[in-house]
Each structure stands twice: as C-alpha cells, then as structure tokens.
Motif scaffolding. Structure first.
Motif, PDB file in Angstrom:
ATOM      1  N   THR A  77     -42.723 -18.812  -0.161  1.00 54.77           N
ATOM      2  CA  THR A  77     -41.623 -19.090   0.754  1.00 54.77           C
ATOM      3  C   THR A  77     -40.671 -17.900   0.843  1.00 54.77           C
ATOM      4  OG1 THR A  77     -41.740 -21.450   0.213  1.00 54.77           O
ATOM      5  CG2 THR A  77     -39.736 -20.678   1.275  1.00 54.77           C
ATOM      6  N   VAL A  78     -40.248 -17.621   2.064  1.00 57.32           N
ATOM      7  CA  VAL A  78     -39.213 -16.625   2.299  1.00 57.32           C
ATOM      8  C   VAL A  78     -37.988 -17.350   2.844  1.00 57.32           C
ATOM      9  CG1 VAL A  78     -40.121 -16.078   4.602  1.00 57.32           C
ATOM     10  CG2 VAL A  78     -38.655 -14.431   3.417  1.00 57.32           C
ATOM     11  N   TYR A  79     -36.818 -16.862   2.467  1.00 58.48           N
ATOM     12  CA  TYR A  79     -35.572 -17.502   2.841  1.00 58.48           C
ATOM     13  C   TYR A  79     -34.669 -16.525   3.600  1.00 58.48           C
ATOM     14  CZ  TYR A  79     -37.055 -20.617  -0.931  1.00 58.48           C
ATOM     15  OH  TYR A  79     -37.773 -21.466  -1.733  1.00 58.48           O
ATOM     16  N   LEU A  80     -33.804 -17.100   4.416  1.00 58.53           N
ATOM     17  CA  LEU A  80     -32.731 -16.322   5.019  1.00 58.53           C
ATOM     18  C   LEU A  80     -31.450 -17.116   4.832  1.00 58.53           C
ATOM     19  CD1 LEU A  80     -32.001 -13.754   6.650  1.00 58.53           C
ATOM     20  CD2 LEU A  80     -32.088 -15.199   8.704  1.00 58.53           C
ATOM     21  N   GLN A  81     -30.606 -16.635   3.942  1.00 57.76           N
ATOM     22  CA  GLN A  81     -29.306 -17.248   3.725  1.00 57.76           C
ATOM     23  C   GLN A  81     -28.313 -16.601   4.663  1.00 57.76           C
ATOM     24  OE1 GLN A  81     -28.324 -19.791   1.445  1.00 57.76           O
ATOM     25  NE2 GLN A  81     -26.469 -19.696   2.710  1.00 57.76           N
ATOM     26  N   MET A  82     -27.696 -17.422   5.515  1.00 51.11           N
ATOM     27  CA  MET A  82     -26.769 -16.915   6.515  1.00 51.11           C
ATOM     28  C   MET A  82     -25.379 -17.481   6.217  1.00 51.11           C
ATOM     29  SD  MET A  82     -29.104 -17.291   9.942  1.00 51.11           S
ATOM     30  CE  MET A  82     -29.158 -19.072   9.863  1.00 51.11           C
ATOM     31  N   SER A  83     -24.391 -16.629   6.168  1.00 54.79           N
ATOM     32  CA  SER A  83     -23.031 -17.077   5.915  1.00 54.79           C
ATOM     33  C   SER A  83     -22.085 -16.437   6.915  1.00 54.79           C
ATOM     34  CB  SER A  83     -22.615 -16.728   4.489  1.00 54.79           C
ATOM     35  OG  SER A  83     -22.669 -15.326   4.284  1.00 54.79           O
ATOM     36  N   SER A  84     -20.866 -16.941   6.961  1.00 53.66           N
ATOM     37  CA  SER A  84     -19.852 -16.470   7.913  1.00 53.66           C
ATOM     38  C   SER A  84     -20.440 -16.401   9.319  1.00 53.66           C
ATOM     39  CB  SER A  84     -19.310 -15.106   7.489  1.00 53.66           C
ATOM     40  OG  SER A  84     -18.749 -15.164   6.195  1.00 53.66           O
ATOM     41  N   LEU A  85     -21.101 -17.464   9.700  1.00 51.90           N
ATOM     42  CA  LEU A  85     -21.812 -17.464  10.980  1.00 51.90           C
ATOM     43  C   LEU A  85     -20.841 -17.406  12.162  1.00 51.90           C
ATOM     44  CD1 LEU A  85     -24.640 -19.957  10.108  1.00 51.90           C
ATOM     45  CD2 LEU A  85     -24.982 -17.663  11.012  1.00 51.90           C
ATOM     46  N   LYS A  86     -21.282 -16.685  13.165  1.00 57.20           N
ATOM     47  CA  LYS A  86     -20.508 -16.535  14.390  1.00 57.20           C
ATOM     48  C   LYS A  86     -21.270 -17.181  15.543  1.00 57.20           C
ATOM     49  CE  LYS A  86     -18.945 -12.005  12.740  1.00 57.20           C
ATOM     50  NZ  LYS A  86     -18.914 -10.556  13.025  1.00 57.20           N
ATOM     51  N   PRO A  87     -20.566 -17.607  16.590  1.00 56.29           N
ATOM     52  CA  PRO A  87     -21.271 -18.225  17.728  1.00 56.29           C
ATOM     53  C   PRO A  87     -22.359 -17.347  18.327  1.00 56.29           C
ATOM     54  CG  PRO A  87     -18.925 -18.661  17.883  1.00 56.29           C
ATOM     55  CD  PRO A  87     -19.114 -17.702  16.737  1.00 56.29           C
ATOM     56  N   GLU A  88     -22.188 -16.037  18.268  1.00 54.77           N
ATOM     57  CA  GLU A  88     -23.202 -15.149  18.838  1.00 54.77           C
ATOM     58  C   GLU A  88     -24.493 -15.126  18.015  1.00 54.77           C
ATOM     59  OE1 GLU A  88     -19.991 -14.405  18.256  1.00 54.77           O
ATOM     60  OE2 GLU A  88     -19.761 -12.403  17.394  1.00 54.77           O
ATOM     61  N   ALA A  89     -24.496 -15.768  16.858  1.00 49.90           N
ATOM     62  CA  ALA A  89     -25.717 -15.893  16.060  1.00 49.90           C
ATOM     63  C   ALA A  89     -26.609 -17.023  16.570  1.00 49.90           C
ATOM     64  CB  ALA A  89     -25.377 -16.130  14.602  1.00 49.90           C
ATOM     65  N   THR A  90     -26.144 -17.774  17.543  1.00 51.09           N
ATOM     66  CA  THR A  90     -26.948 -18.849  18.117  1.00 51.09           C
ATOM     67  C   THR A  90     -28.223 -18.281  18.717  1.00 51.09           C
ATOM     68  OG1 THR A  90     -25.037 -20.253  18.580  1.00 51.09           O
ATOM     69  CG2 THR A  90     -27.021 -20.621  19.910  1.00 51.09           C
ATOM     70  N   ALA A  91     -29.360 -18.774  18.218  1.00 50.28           N
ATOM     71  CA  ALA A  91     -30.654 -18.227  18.636  1.00 50.28           C
ATOM     72  C   ALA A  91     -31.760 -19.031  17.978  1.00 50.28           C
ATOM     73  CB  ALA A  91     -30.769 -16.756  18.222  1.00 50.28           C
ATOM     74  N   TRP A 115     -46.708 -14.776  13.135  1.00 53.93           N
ATOM     75  CA  TRP A 115     -45.403 -15.336  13.463  1.00 53.93           C
ATOM     76  C   TRP A 115     -45.393 -16.846  13.274  1.00 53.93           C
ATOM     77  CZ3 TRP A 115     -41.142 -12.496  14.948  1.00 53.93           C
ATOM     78  CH2 TRP A 115     -41.380 -11.132  15.185  1.00 53.93           C
ATOM     79  N   GLY A 116     -44.229 -17.345  12.873  1.00 62.04           N
ATOM     80  CA  GLY A 116     -43.997 -18.771  12.841  1.00 62.04           C
ATOM     81  C   GLY A 116     -43.497 -19.267  14.182  1.00 62.04           C
ATOM     82  N   GLN A 117     -43.245 -20.552  14.251  1.00 63.69           N
ATOM     83  CA  GLN A 117     -42.905 -21.178  15.532  1.00 63.69           C
ATOM     84  C   GLN A 117     -41.428 -21.084  15.879  1.00 63.69           C
ATOM     85  OE1 GLN A 117     -42.821 -22.692  12.757  1.00 63.69           O
ATOM     86  NE2 GLN A 117     -41.233 -24.261  12.852  1.00 63.69           N
ATOM     87  N   GLY A 118     -40.587 -20.717  14.938  1.00 62.35           N
ATOM     88  CA  GLY A 118     -39.161 -20.586  15.204  1.00 62.35           C
ATOM     89  C   GLY A 118     -38.392 -21.847  14.866  1.00 62.35           C
ATOM     90  N   THR A 119     -37.140 -21.640  14.503  1.00 62.15           N
ATOM     91  CA  THR A 119     -36.232 -22.751  14.228  1.00 62.15           C
ATOM     92  C   THR A 119     -34.890 -22.421  14.868  1.00 62.15           C
ATOM     93  OG1 THR A 119     -35.300 -24.156  12.460  1.00 62.15           O
ATOM     94  CG2 THR A 119     -35.520 -21.815  11.962  1.00 62.15           C
ATOM     95  N   LEU A 120     -34.316 -23.403  15.551  1.00 59.02           N
ATOM     96  CA  LEU A 120     -33.118 -23.157  16.348  1.00 59.02           C
ATOM     97  C   LEU A 120     -31.854 -23.259  15.491  1.00 59.02           C
ATOM     98  CD1 LEU A 120     -31.696 -22.764  19.096  1.00 59.02           C
ATOM     99  CD2 LEU A 120     -31.794 -25.263  19.376  1.00 59.02           C
ATOM    100  N   VAL A 121     -31.031 -22.242  15.583  1.00 58.89           N
ATOM    101  CA  VAL A 121     -29.723 -22.235  14.939  1.00 58.89           C
ATOM    102  C   VAL A 121     -28.656 -22.215  16.031  1.00 58.89           C
ATOM    103  CG1 VAL A 121     -28.126 -20.909  13.498  1.00 58.89           C
ATOM    104  CG2 VAL A 121     -30.548 -21.080  12.866  1.00 58.89           C
ATOM    105  N   THR A 122     -27.754 -23.172  15.980  1.00 58.61           N
ATOM    106  CA  THR A 122     -26.667 -23.241  16.940  1.00 58.61           C
ATOM    107  C   THR A 122     -25.343 -23.178  16.191  1.00 58.61           C
ATOM    108  OG1 THR A 122     -28.008 -24.614  18.417  1.00 58.61           O
ATOM    109  CG2 THR A 122     -25.632 -24.551  18.831  1.00 58.61           C
ATOM    110  N   VAL A 123     -24.529 -22.197  16.535  1.00 52.34           N
ATOM    111  CA  VAL A 123     -23.224 -22.027  15.881  1.00 52.34           C
ATOM    112  C   VAL A 123     -22.143 -22.374  16.890  1.00 52.34           C
ATOM    113  CG1 VAL A 123     -21.716 -20.473  14.617  1.00 52.34           C
ATOM    114  CG2 VAL A 123     -24.206 -20.189  14.480  1.00 52.34           C
TER     115      VAL A 123
END
Length: 125
Positions: A77-91, A115-123
């Motif tokens: 497993t690979v992880y991406l920890q995202m913090s201090s998220l901004k609205p422009e990170a929506t993708a 490639w994986g199928q993607g997962t939606l992040v909405t800020v």
C-alpha cells in the motif's frame, strides 16, 4: 499490475485526508509509486512519488510541507497524507506505479505504466 485507490471524500479547507492505494500483481518493492491529481478541465498534475524501499520521495513544489507520500511494503500500500487542504486541491487523485529506477522522470505521468481508477477529493471553502 492492479491499483485500487481509496480515501477520497469531502473535507473543509484546512482539513486533512489520507489516501490509500493497494497494489497487486507485481513485487511491490520493485515499484516506483506516484500520486497525481486532475481537476476538472485541467491536465493531470504530479503530486508526489516514492522509490521502492520508501527512503526517497519527490514532491511538487506546491505540495511540499503539506502532503506526505509513504508506503508500507508489508501491506502493498502507498499512502498520501494531505493536510492544510485548500479548495484548489479539489480533484480526482490517481495512484500510479512503474517498475523502474527512481528519478526525476517519475514526476511525469507518461513514465508510469500502471494506473488506478482515481478517488475524488473535494475541498470546500
């Protein structure tokens, strides 16, 4: 090689989120892994990459200090920890893999073979 990303969702600006991507079909530690994001109407953009044993990482300048890529070779497993998220990170966030030698070329989407199928992040603001 199959990649299954998860962990996306809705988060408020300033919040945190951790994405995961489980990889199968190849010796996990042989793979360079990366995360990319694609906002509506934009090209796929590099976020971060990590080498096979996890001791080298590369980040897009805009993500440095706020995003952390890591991997657990015992869990494939690979992880991406995202913090201090901004609205422009929506993708949509995609994980990617390639059985090569880690280097600067792995900031380019075309370098990755899987490639994986993607997962939606909405800020939200």
């Amino acid at each position: 090689v199959q990649l299954q990303a998860s962990g996306g969702g809705l988060v408020q600006a300033g919040g945190s989120l951790r994405l995961s991507c489980v990889v199968s079909g190849r010796t996990f530690s042989d793979l360079v892994l990366g995360w990319f994001c694609q906002a509506p109407g934009k090209e796929r953009e590099f976020v971060a990459s990590i080498n096979g044993n996890g001791n080298r990482q590369s980040y897009a300048e805009s993500m440095k200090g706020r995003f952390t890529i890591s991997r657990d070779n015992t869990k494939n497993t690979v992880y991406l920890q995202m913090s201090s998220l901004k609205p422009e990170a929506t993708a949509v966030y995609y994980c990617a893999a390639d059985p090569g030698d880690f280097g600067l070329e792995y900031t380019t989407a075309g370098k990755y073979g899987y490639w994986g199928q993607g997962t939606l992040v909405t800020v939200s603001s």
